[in-house]
Scaffold this active site. Structure first.
Site, PDB file in Angstrom:
ATOM      1  N   ARG A  21      65.804 -38.822 -46.247  1.00 17.94           N
ATOM      2  CA  ARG A  21      64.740 -38.926 -45.252  1.00 17.94           C
ATOM      3  C   ARG A  21      63.743 -40.011 -45.622  1.00 17.94           C
ATOM      4  O   ARG A  21      63.373 -40.155 -46.773  1.00 17.94           O
ATOM      5  CB  ARG A  21      64.004 -37.580 -45.147  1.00 17.94           C
ATOM      6  CG  ARG A  21      64.614 -36.649 -44.129  1.00 17.94           C
ATOM      7  CD  ARG A  21      64.047 -35.259 -44.188  1.00 17.94           C
ATOM      8  NE  ARG A  21      62.589 -35.201 -44.197  1.00 17.94           N
ATOM      9  CZ  ARG A  21      61.894 -34.074 -44.238  1.00 17.94           C
ATOM     10  NH1 ARG A  21      62.519 -32.916 -44.268  1.00 17.94           N
ATOM     11  NH2 ARG A  21      60.576 -34.094 -44.257  1.00 17.94           N
TER      12      ARG A  21
ATOM     13  N   ARG B 104      66.527 -34.605 -52.417  1.00 19.51           N
ATOM     14  CA  ARG B 104      67.032 -34.067 -51.139  1.00 19.51           C
ATOM     15  C   ARG B 104      67.827 -35.113 -50.369  1.00 19.51           C
ATOM     16  O   ARG B 104      67.437 -36.272 -50.269  1.00 19.51           O
ATOM     17  CB  ARG B 104      65.855 -33.587 -50.282  1.00 19.51           C
ATOM     18  CG  ARG B 104      66.282 -33.250 -48.843  1.00 19.51           C
ATOM     19  CD  ARG B 104      65.300 -32.387 -48.106  1.00 19.51           C
ATOM     20  NE  ARG B 104      63.963 -32.930 -48.028  1.00 19.51           N
ATOM     21  CZ  ARG B 104      62.909 -32.228 -47.636  1.00 19.51           C
ATOM     22  NH1 ARG B 104      63.050 -30.950 -47.301  1.00 19.51           N
ATOM     23  NH2 ARG B 104      61.720 -32.782 -47.594  1.00 19.51           N
TER      24      ARG B 104
ATOM     25  N   LYS C  29      62.138 -24.064 -47.689  1.00 25.21           N
ATOM     26  CA  LYS C  29      61.976 -23.323 -46.422  1.00 25.21           C
ATOM     27  C   LYS C  29      63.191 -23.514 -45.514  1.00 25.21           C
ATOM     28  O   LYS C  29      63.726 -22.551 -44.965  1.00 25.21           O
ATOM     29  CB  LYS C  29      60.700 -23.779 -45.680  1.00 25.21           C
ATOM     30  CG  LYS C  29      59.418 -23.554 -46.464  1.00 25.21           C
ATOM     31  CD  LYS C  29      58.201 -24.009 -45.690  1.00 25.21           C
ATOM     32  CE  LYS C  29      58.174 -25.500 -45.377  1.00 25.21           C
ATOM     33  NZ  LYS C  29      58.149 -26.369 -46.586  1.00 25.21           N
TER      34      LYS C  29
ATOM     35  N   ARG D 260      51.902 -35.870 -48.198  1.00 24.91           N
ATOM     36  CA  ARG D 260      52.302 -34.580 -47.623  1.00 24.91           C
ATOM     37  C   ARG D 260      51.804 -33.422 -48.483  1.00 24.91           C
ATOM     38  O   ARG D 260      51.417 -32.375 -47.962  1.00 24.91           O
ATOM     39  CB  ARG D 260      53.827 -34.532 -47.464  1.00 24.91           C
ATOM     40  CG  ARG D 260      54.288 -35.345 -46.246  1.00 24.91           C
ATOM     41  CD  ARG D 260      55.746 -35.739 -46.320  1.00 24.91           C
ATOM     42  NE  ARG D 260      56.639 -34.613 -46.455  1.00 24.91           N
ATOM     43  CZ  ARG D 260      57.857 -34.690 -46.991  1.00 24.91           C
ATOM     44  NH1 ARG D 260      58.308 -35.846 -47.451  1.00 24.91           N
ATOM     45  NH2 ARG D 260      58.602 -33.639 -47.053  1.00 24.91           N
TER      46      ARG D 260
ATOM     47  N   ARG E 262      51.221 -24.905 -39.539  1.00 26.69           N
ATOM     48  CA  ARG E 262      50.868 -25.770 -40.657  1.00 26.69           C
ATOM     49  C   ARG E 262      49.375 -25.929 -40.833  1.00 26.69           C
ATOM     50  O   ARG E 262      48.930 -26.607 -41.749  1.00 26.69           O
ATOM     51  CB  ARG E 262      51.489 -27.131 -40.445  1.00 26.69           C
ATOM     52  CG  ARG E 262      52.491 -27.491 -41.533  1.00 26.69           C
ATOM     53  CD  ARG E 262      53.028 -28.827 -41.181  1.00 26.69           C
ATOM     54  NE  ARG E 262      53.765 -29.490 -42.184  1.00 26.69           N
ATOM     55  CZ  ARG E 262      55.082 -29.418 -42.333  1.00 26.69           C
ATOM     56  NH1 ARG E 262      55.803 -28.612 -41.603  1.00 26.69           N
ATOM     57  NH2 ARG E 262      55.675 -30.167 -43.223  1.00 26.69           N
TER      58      ARG E 262
HETATM   59  P1  ADP Z   1      61.630 -27.558 -47.271  1.00 28.98           P
HETATM   60  O1  ADP Z   1      62.263 -27.172 -45.950  1.00 28.98           O
HETATM   61  O2  ADP Z   1      60.695 -26.494 -47.778  1.00 28.98           O
HETATM   62  O3  ADP Z   1      61.004 -28.907 -47.238  1.00 28.98           O
HETATM   63  P2  ADP Z   1      64.427 -27.765 -48.260  1.00 28.98           P
HETATM   64  O4  ADP Z   1      65.043 -26.461 -47.854  1.00 28.98           O
HETATM   65  O5  ADP Z   1      64.769 -28.977 -47.470  1.00 28.98           O
HETATM   66  O6  ADP Z   1      62.815 -27.594 -48.359  1.00 28.98           O
HETATM   67  O7  ADP Z   1      64.760 -27.991 -49.804  1.00 28.98           O
HETATM   68  C1  ADP Z   1      64.355 -29.171 -50.496  1.00 28.98           C
HETATM   69  C2  ADP Z   1      65.475 -29.590 -51.464  1.00 28.98           C
HETATM   70  O8  ADP Z   1      65.608 -28.614 -52.500  1.00 28.98           O
HETATM   71  C3  ADP Z   1      66.851 -29.712 -50.816  1.00 28.98           C
HETATM   72  O9  ADP Z   1      67.521 -30.796 -51.414  1.00 28.98           O
HETATM   73  C4  ADP Z   1      67.547 -28.383 -51.157  1.00 28.98           C
HETATM   74  O10 ADP Z   1      68.952 -28.552 -51.255  1.00 28.98           O
HETATM   75  C5  ADP Z   1      66.931 -28.047 -52.505  1.00 28.98           C
HETATM   76  N1  ADP Z   1      66.730 -26.606 -52.709  1.00 28.98           N
HETATM   77  C6  ADP Z   1      66.284 -25.695 -51.819  1.00 28.98           C
HETATM   78  N2  ADP Z   1      66.172 -24.460 -52.367  1.00 28.98           N
HETATM   79  C7  ADP Z   1      66.565 -24.596 -53.668  1.00 28.98           C
HETATM   80  C8  ADP Z   1      66.676 -23.675 -54.780  1.00 28.98           C
HETATM   81  N3  ADP Z   1      66.325 -22.382 -54.672  1.00 28.98           N
HETATM   82  N4  ADP Z   1      67.105 -24.186 -55.963  1.00 28.98           N
HETATM   83  C9  ADP Z   1      67.406 -25.507 -56.094  1.00 28.98           C
HETATM   84  N5  ADP Z   1      67.335 -26.425 -55.077  1.00 28.98           N
HETATM   85  C10 ADP Z   1      66.911 -25.968 -53.889  1.00 28.98           C
HETATM   86  P1  ADP Z   2      58.752 -30.711 -45.238  1.00 21.95           P
HETATM   87  O1  ADP Z   2      58.996 -29.256 -45.115  1.00 21.95           O
HETATM   88  O2  ADP Z   2      59.653 -31.387 -46.198  1.00 21.95           O
HETATM   89  O3  ADP Z   2      57.322 -31.082 -45.450  1.00 21.95           O
HETATM   90  P2  ADP Z   2      59.118 -31.027 -42.317  1.00 21.95           P
HETATM   91  O4  ADP Z   2      60.458 -31.405 -41.858  1.00 21.95           O
HETATM   92  O5  ADP Z   2      58.657 -29.622 -42.089  1.00 21.95           O
HETATM   93  O6  ADP Z   2      59.042 -31.441 -43.848  1.00 21.95           O
HETATM   94  O7  ADP Z   2      58.014 -31.976 -41.655  1.00 21.95           O
HETATM   95  C1  ADP Z   2      58.136 -33.386 -41.654  1.00 21.95           C
HETATM   96  C2  ADP Z   2      56.965 -33.994 -40.900  1.00 21.95           C
HETATM   97  O8  ADP Z   2      56.992 -33.565 -39.519  1.00 21.95           O
HETATM   98  C3  ADP Z   2      55.580 -33.609 -41.392  1.00 21.95           C
HETATM   99  O9  ADP Z   2      55.149 -34.420 -42.478  1.00 21.95           O
HETATM  100  C4  ADP Z   2      54.727 -33.826 -40.141  1.00 21.95           C
HETATM  101  O10 ADP Z   2      54.479 -35.211 -39.931  1.00 21.95           O
HETATM  102  C5  ADP Z   2      55.664 -33.355 -39.033  1.00 21.95           C
HETATM  103  N1  ADP Z   2      55.505 -31.917 -38.750  1.00 21.95           N
HETATM  104  C6  ADP Z   2      56.439 -30.940 -38.956  1.00 21.95           C
HETATM  105  N2  ADP Z   2      55.958 -29.733 -38.583  1.00 21.95           N
HETATM  106  C7  ADP Z   2      54.686 -29.937 -38.142  1.00 21.95           C
HETATM  107  C8  ADP Z   2      53.670 -29.085 -37.630  1.00 21.95           C
HETATM  108  N3  ADP Z   2      53.837 -27.754 -37.525  1.00 21.95           N
HETATM  109  N4  ADP Z   2      52.486 -29.651 -37.267  1.00 21.95           N
HETATM  110  C9  ADP Z   2      52.298 -30.974 -37.363  1.00 21.95           C
HETATM  111  N5  ADP Z   2      53.213 -31.841 -37.852  1.00 21.95           N
HETATM  112  C10 ADP Z   2      54.403 -31.330 -38.238  1.00 21.95           C
END
Ligand code: ADP
Ligand code: ADP
Ligand code: ZN
Length: 212
Positions: A160, A127, A13, A171, A88
């Protein structure tokens, strides 16, 4: 352009949100980034959010919804936004609809990025993130330089604290219980678009742009 990006943790995302934000010229709003920034600065919000981030649970809705409301009321969101990590749960999705209604605007689409759990786990565990600018890397798919310094800003690249096996499991559980129903919520509103997130990142971007 007003979009929300849905999908499990690690599906990509944030990666897509950065690209879409540049493409459409609207801000990328990530609640996760906002909480991590607040935590790095040790603000009251950050200190409050810490225990939830560390354990992989959702920060309480009154806090999160208030934060997003303030952000969306900022004039830089007048032409649109890319929301990443919010809503979420269904209560957040309902609050967002109400808020947008009060601002006289509406979502163009909710983009559901999906991928199998093995792919998602591989992406999360590799990541790496820049501490300073939030740029995201992956040890195999988009490797950061060996000196550990962000090519974009020179910041330190780190893993992270919640990208550990135990927290990731929690999660994913929270995602299944609370966030997956949001997909049906947007299906009900008739604005859900689904994209295969297992493709490479630029291909996913092109598909999203062609859908909205
Ligand atoms: P999210 O915001 O949904 O948690 P991220 O954008 O942080 O996900 O992506 C998670 C990990 O996967 C990162 O290390 C990113 O570089 C990698 N990643 C994201 N999209 C792709 C893709 N289409 N193919 C391979 N790796 C990806
Ligand atoms: P990822 O996409 O890898 O799950 P995020 O960076 O979106 O990670 O979120 C990391 C953490 O921040 C979540 O596990 C939660 O604790 C908090 N968080 C993020 N967005 C929200 C939301 N919309 N509502 C509640 N908690 C959130
Ligand atoms: Zn950086």
């Amino acid at each position: 352009m007003r979009l929300v990006l849905l999908g499990p943790p690690g599906v990509g995302k944030g990666t897509q949100a950065v690209k879409l934000s540049m493409h459409f010229g609207v801000p990328h709003i990530s609640t996760g980034d906002m909480f991590r920034e607040a935590l790095a600065k040790k603000t009251p919000l950050g200190l409050l959010a810490k225990e939830y981030l560390d354990s992989g649970k959702l920060v309480p809705n009154d806090i999160t919804i208030g934060l997003v409301r303030d952000r969306l009321e900022n004039p830089d969101c007048a032409e649109g936004f890319i929301l990443d990590g919010f809503p979420r749960d269904v209560a957040q999705a309902e609050a967002l609809e109400k808020l947008l209604w009060s601002l006289g605007v509406s979502l163009d689409a909710a983009i559901y990025i999906c991928a199998g759990s093995d792919v998602v786990v591989r992406r999360i565990s590799g990541r790496r993130v820049c501490e300073a600018c939030g740029a995201t890397y992956h040890v195999s798919f988009n490797p950061p330089p060996e000196d550990g310094k962000c090519p974009k800003c020179g910041g330190r690249i780190y893993q992270r604290g919640d990208d550990t096996e135990e927290t990731v499991r929690e999660r994913l559980r929270v995602y299944k219980d609370l966030t997956e129903p949001v997909v049906d919520y947007y299906k009900g509103l008739g604005i859900l678009k689904t994209v295969d997130g297992e493709k490479d990142a630029d291909e996913v971007l092109d598909i999203i742009i062609s859908m909205v």
